[in-house]
Design a protein around this motif. Structure first.
Motif, PDB file in Angstrom:
ATOM      1  N   ALA A 418       5.416   4.232 -14.264  1.00  0.00           N
ATOM      2  CA  ALA A 418       6.762   4.105 -13.672  1.00  0.00           C
ATOM      3  C   ALA A 418       6.898   4.978 -12.415  1.00  0.00           C
ATOM      4  O   ALA A 418       7.548   4.580 -11.451  1.00  0.00           O
ATOM      5  CB  ALA A 418       7.821   4.501 -14.698  1.00  0.00           C
ATOM      6  N   ILE A 419       6.255   6.158 -12.446  1.00  0.00           N
ATOM      7  CA  ILE A 419       6.334   7.041 -11.271  1.00  0.00           C
ATOM      8  C   ILE A 419       5.665   6.368 -10.073  1.00  0.00           C
ATOM      9  O   ILE A 419       6.219   6.328  -8.969  1.00  0.00           O
ATOM     10  CB  ILE A 419       5.660   8.407 -11.561  1.00  0.00           C
ATOM     11  CG1 ILE A 419       6.488   9.186 -12.592  1.00  0.00           C
ATOM     12  CG2 ILE A 419       5.514   9.213 -10.286  1.00  0.00           C
ATOM     13  CD1 ILE A 419       5.818  10.459 -13.101  1.00  0.00           C
ATOM     14  N   VAL A 420       4.467   5.818 -10.320  1.00  0.00           N
ATOM     15  CA  VAL A 420       3.750   5.161  -9.222  1.00  0.00           C
ATOM     16  C   VAL A 420       4.573   3.985  -8.691  1.00  0.00           C
ATOM     17  O   VAL A 420       4.695   3.787  -7.475  1.00  0.00           O
ATOM     18  CB  VAL A 420       2.341   4.713  -9.679  1.00  0.00           C
ATOM     19  CG1 VAL A 420       1.662   3.896  -8.589  1.00  0.00           C
ATOM     20  CG2 VAL A 420       1.494   5.926 -10.042  1.00  0.00           C
ATOM     21  N   ALA A 421       5.186   3.224  -9.596  1.00  0.00           N
ATOM     22  CA  ALA A 421       5.999   2.081  -9.170  1.00  0.00           C
ATOM     23  C   ALA A 421       7.182   2.553  -8.322  1.00  0.00           C
ATOM     24  O   ALA A 421       7.502   1.966  -7.284  1.00  0.00           O
ATOM     25  CB  ALA A 421       6.497   1.311 -10.397  1.00  0.00           C
ATOM     26  N   LYS A 422       7.803   3.633  -8.773  1.00  0.00           N
ATOM     27  CA  LYS A 422       8.966   4.162  -8.052  1.00  0.00           C
ATOM     28  C   LYS A 422       8.563   4.629  -6.645  1.00  0.00           C
ATOM     29  O   LYS A 422       9.224   4.304  -5.655  1.00  0.00           O
ATOM     30  CB  LYS A 422       9.549   5.344  -8.844  1.00  0.00           C
ATOM     31  CG  LYS A 422      10.750   5.989  -8.191  1.00  0.00           C
ATOM     32  CD  LYS A 422      11.993   5.186  -8.471  1.00  0.00           C
ATOM     33  CE  LYS A 422      13.244   5.821  -7.888  1.00  0.00           C
ATOM     34  NZ  LYS A 422      14.417   4.971  -8.126  1.00  0.00           N
ATOM     35  N   ILE A 423       7.461   5.371  -6.587  1.00  0.00           N
ATOM     36  CA  ILE A 423       7.014   5.876  -5.279  1.00  0.00           C
ATOM     37  C   ILE A 423       6.717   4.699  -4.352  1.00  0.00           C
ATOM     38  O   ILE A 423       7.108   4.692  -3.176  1.00  0.00           O
ATOM     39  CB  ILE A 423       5.759   6.774  -5.438  1.00  0.00           C
ATOM     40  CG1 ILE A 423       6.126   8.033  -6.222  1.00  0.00           C
ATOM     41  CG2 ILE A 423       5.160   7.139  -4.085  1.00  0.00           C
ATOM     42  CD1 ILE A 423       4.946   8.922  -6.588  1.00  0.00           C
ATOM     43  N   THR A 424       6.042   3.689  -4.902  1.00  0.00           N
ATOM     44  CA  THR A 424       5.695   2.519  -4.099  1.00  0.00           C
ATOM     45  C   THR A 424       6.951   1.890  -3.502  1.00  0.00           C
ATOM     46  O   THR A 424       7.010   1.581  -2.309  1.00  0.00           O
ATOM     47  CB  THR A 424       4.961   1.475  -4.969  1.00  0.00           C
ATOM     48  OG1 THR A 424       3.914   2.135  -5.678  1.00  0.00           O
ATOM     49  CG2 THR A 424       4.379   0.359  -4.121  1.00  0.00           C
ATOM     50  N   ARG A 425       7.964   1.723  -4.343  1.00  0.00           N
ATOM     51  CA  ARG A 425       9.174   1.036  -3.890  1.00  0.00           C
ATOM     52  C   ARG A 425       9.920   1.856  -2.834  1.00  0.00           C
ATOM     53  O   ARG A 425      10.314   1.350  -1.786  1.00  0.00           O
ATOM     54  CB  ARG A 425      10.101   0.749  -5.076  1.00  0.00           C
ATOM     55  CG  ARG A 425      10.846  -0.551  -4.933  1.00  0.00           C
ATOM     56  CD  ARG A 425      11.421  -1.054  -6.253  1.00  0.00           C
ATOM     57  NE  ARG A 425      12.004   0.001  -7.089  1.00  0.00           N
ATOM     58  CZ  ARG A 425      13.070   0.722  -6.791  1.00  0.00           C
ATOM     59  NH1 ARG A 425      13.708   0.502  -5.674  1.00  0.00           N
ATOM     60  NH2 ARG A 425      13.521   1.646  -7.604  1.00  0.00           N
ATOM     61  N   VAL A 426      10.076   3.157  -3.093  1.00  0.00           N
ATOM     62  CA  VAL A 426      10.821   3.994  -2.143  1.00  0.00           C
ATOM     63  C   VAL A 426      10.053   4.122  -0.824  1.00  0.00           C
ATOM     64  O   VAL A 426      10.639   4.119   0.262  1.00  0.00           O
ATOM     65  CB  VAL A 426      11.098   5.388  -2.754  1.00  0.00           C
ATOM     66  CG1 VAL A 426      11.775   6.303  -1.739  1.00  0.00           C
ATOM     67  CG2 VAL A 426      11.958   5.252  -3.996  1.00  0.00           C
TER      68      VAL A 426
END
Ligand code: ADP
Ligand code: MG
Length: 773
Positions: A418-426
């Motif tokens: 989830a952290i990687v997904a969040k960083i990717t999106r932001v």
């Protein structure tokens, strides 16, 4: 009676976490009124005005107002930064011995510098204490123009500073230094044998930057000074011969295994092997000593019984307890002989000569003040351990950072995804991101995952403070992803758009919402969480923050491993049940409580040691600064004294007497420290009895301490009587007066008392459980 106690209790309980500075707020208009006038003055006028404020007492209200007005104008003129009202409030807070809470980016460096000037103009020597060497130097250099114009001298110390430069730096009105560096100087000063070798004067005022880090998080960290004692090199030839000797034929031992000696047959074998020397002749005495030590190692010490060989090192076993005695060594050349016996390289032998905790270091200053972004959360601790009150200073521009609720997952792997997904999106939007991890290993793991996901990031790995500062200063640039531990790069301002103050980049960063901070797990205290969040939204900038957590995080495991049942996770493992969030907060509170308990407990032990050290130092000072040692020896070793007095100038003889006594005092203190460490270590094993460990510790430590001064005197007299007179005076080394050939200093970073942590956690968990029932 009862109601009075009740009232008092209530007053204590209801004491607010911070005090009001209204008294000083009222002065702001008067300070403001001086602005126009001062702006028209020349630099010289300002310097003169500052000089006129110099006093040996305290500023009057009028002087305080004038000083603040001057400070504002001087900072505008020299740095191009007109000190804001809130900064001057901070200055007045520091001058009145508070810990001021001012958010990150509010300009505490200037506040600290002006307060240092204020104390200096009131006739006090000031140390501005930083968290690392890089910041000490940076702040001293950055603020130098302010000091110069106010006519206050400033210096700084770092590890590379020479002895002479150090003296100069400490002779300044204001000295910047890392807490470790100043502490090491204190330790070094405590062991000098000539008064003029000392670099520090009496401590007067400490202004502590990042006060919660230093005063709370690092309070119980011991700063240690160790020394190596030249124990004589191993006689290689002897080391080869001795293993061939046999019990009964070449040597004998006594019944309790304490002594070993050569038989005549053994002696002649050794003499022959060494080229036909005579061991018992005067010329053979050195070799005989080497043979005896080697024989002791060979005949009396058994591997795995008396010692272990582990990691290429000899480790002593405390035979009564059957466990390795850390930090212990055998006397004289025995350790080296055992290493030779085991064919190990000779170890770098060191002995703890002295140590001081950060808390005791700060306690030396009669006046202490501090500044930090997060003080209220530790207000109780600051009051309990330092008698310091917190004053909250509002931000210059209101904070508009958006703190999102925690995102909680069942497992660490789901969390990481989830952290990687969040960083990717932001990151897709171009918004700058700062990720705060728990440690370097986690930073590296995350960086690897991000790279795999096709993202470029910069990792701060806690290796070099100066490099880190450069990297973190760029974390506010659009498109940047910076991965860092919470501690890394601290003290460095993150400007939106990057350090170059590029207006277009800054506008872009602002339009994207400013810096976005992601925590990969909650820290051991909410205060540390807040410090990370505080990286975003400085000085009224936009910004955001979010923390990720999993129910298997270390924090949860340590604080509250029994996760409530019935929590439901979605397909990605995310749990939105408020019970999960409550559980997380609970775990954090348990760990916070445990850490406070450890702090308290460590302080109970170190307080006694510090007190003993101070008593002994008072005596040591007398020896160092007066002729008490020669008086002692004149009385107790009259004959030898008179002999020497005939041949040596008075001052030379006085210094010889002094050095002998200082040597014994220092040696006995080092032995005492080793003894205390041993007692401390063994107490936990015996703590099962009725006595509380701390009482038992005192019972052992106090009588032992009281022997030191008399015993040192006895040894001094004996050494003095035994010294050989040589052409150039006396042979101190020959009489055993060997000061460490080299010394080094270090910080004990890991908690050396793990069992304490465990016990504190158990205790806190236990009480909380009882309360919940
Ligand atoms: P803190 O230690 O409180 O986090 P710093 O002392 O590092 O903050 O300062 C943050 C930034 O604010 C620095 O770039 C500094 O130059 C700037 N600054 C401080 N005071 C002022 C002021 N009065 N006017 C303008 N800029 C200031
Ligand atoms: Mg700072």
């Amino acid at each position: 009676m009862r109601t009075r106690v009740g009232k008092r209790l209530r007053r204590i309980i209801e004491r607010p976490a911070s005090v009001e500075l209204t008294k000083y707020e009222k002065l702001l208009p008067a300070i403001g009124e001086r602005e126009d006038d001062l702006r028209d003055r020349s630099d010289d006028d300002l310097s003169r005005a500052a000089r006129e404020l110099r006093t040996d007492g305290e500023f009057s209200i009028e002087q305080l107002v004038e000083f603040c007005a001057l400070g504002r104008e001087v900072s505008r003129r020299t740095l191009g930064e007109r000190a804001f009202d809130v900064q001057l409030l901070g200055v007045m807070g520091l001058l009145s011995q508070h810990v001021v809470q001012m958010a990150t980016g509010e300009g505490k460096t200037l506040v600290g510098a002006l307060a240092a000037c204020g104390h200096a103009l009131q006739g006090k020597r000031v140390h501005v204490i930083s968290v690392n060497d890089y910041l000490a130097r940076r702040d001293a250099e950055w603020m130098r123009p302010v000091f110069d114009l106010l006519g206050v001298s400033v210096g700084w110390v770092e590890p590379a500073t020479t002895h002479a430069e150090r003296k100069d730096a400490y002779a300044c009105d204001v000295t910047y230094g890392a807490v470790s560096e100043i502490g090491f100087d204190v330790l070094r000063d405590r062991l000098v044998t000539k008064a003029n070798e000392r670099v520090l004067a009496q401590p007067e005022v400490a202004i502590v930057d990042e006060a919660d880090s230093v005063l709370v998080d690092e309070a119980r960290v011991p700063l240690v000074m160790a020394g190596s004692v030249d124990t004589g090199v191993v006689d290689e030839e002897v080391a080869k011969i001795v293993p061939r000797l046999r019990l009964g034929l070449h040597y004998e031992t006594d019944a309790d295994g304490k002594n070993a000696w050569l038989t005549p047959a053994g002696a002649s074998v050794v003499e022959k092997a060494l080229g036909g020397i005579d061991l018992y002749d005067e010329s053979g005495s050195e070799r005989l000593a080497a043979v005896n030590v080697a024989l002791h190692a060979h005949a009396l010490l058994t591997r795995d019984v008396d010692y272990l060989v582990r990691d290429g090192k000899v480790q002593l076993i405390n035979t009564s307890r059957g466990r390795v005695a850390e930090l212990q060594r055998w006397p004289d050349g025995l350790q080296a002989a055992v290493e030779a016996k085991e064919q190990l390289p000779p170890s770098d032998r060191g002995e703890v000569l002295d140590s001081i905790t950060v808390q005791a270091l700060i306690a030396r200053y009669p006046v202490v003040a501090g500044m930090t972004g997060t003080a209220v959360a530790v207000a109780e601790t600051l009051r309990e351990f330092y008698k310091l009150e917190v004053a909250v200073i509002p931000p210059n521009t209101p904070n508009i950072r958006v703190d999102e609720p925690d995102r909680i997952f069942a497992s660490p792997s789901q969390k990481l995804r989830a952290i990687v997904a969040k960083i990717t999106r932001v990151h897709e939007e171009g918004r700058p991101i700062l990720v705060g991890t728990q440690d370097v290993a986690e930073s590296e793991e995350l960086a690897e995952k991000l790279t795999k996901a096709g993202l470029t990031c910069t990792v701060l790995n806690a290796r070099n403070d100066a490099e880190e500062a450069e990297i973190i200063a760029e974390a506010g640039k659009p498109g940047t992803i910076t991965v860092s531990t919470q501690m890394a790069g601290r003290g460095t301002d993150i400007k939106l758009g990057g350090s170059a103050s590029d207006a277009a980049e800054r506008e872009k960063a602002i339009s994207l919402g400013g810096l976005y901070v992601i925590g990969t797990a909650r820290y051991p205290s909410s205060r540390l969480d807040d410090q990370l969040r505080g990286r975003a939204g400085r000085q009224g900038d936009p910004g955001g923050s979010v923390f990720f957590a999993s129910l298997e995080d270390d924090l949860v495991q340590a604080g509250s491993p029994d996760v409530p049942e019935g929590l439901v996770a979605d397909d990605d493992g995310e749990i939105t049940d408020p019970a999960a969030s409550r559980h997380l907060n609970h775990a954090q509170r348990v760990v916070e409580g445990a850490n406070q308990e450890i702090h308290r407990n460590t302080w109970r032990y170190t307080r006694l040691i510090e007190r003993q050290r101070n008593d002994l130092l008072a005596f040591r000072d007398e020896v160092l600064l007066t002729d008490s040692a020669s008086e002692l020896l004149q009385a107790e070793a009259r004959e030898r004294y008179d002999q020497l007095a005939e041949r040596l100038p008075e001052e030379t003889l006085a210094q010889i007497c002094r050095e002998i006594q200082l040597f014994h005092l220092d040696q006995m203190w080092a032995d005492h420290l080793a003894f205390l460490a041993d007692v401390r270590e063994s107490i936990h094993l015996r703590a099962l009895g009725k006595e509380t460990p701390i009482d038992e510790f005192h019972r052992a430590a106090i009588p032992e301490f009281h022997k030191i001064i008399d015993e040192a005197k006895k040894r001094t007299v004996k050494t003095f009587a035994d010294t050989e007179i040589t052409d150039d005076g006396v042979d101190l080394a020959g009489a055993g007066v060997k000061r460490p050939t080299s010394t080094w200093t270090y910080l004990v970073h890991d908690n050396p008392f793990d069992s304490d942590a465990e016990q504190a956690l158990k205790k806190i968990r236990g009480t909380l459980r009882k309360k919940r029932r």
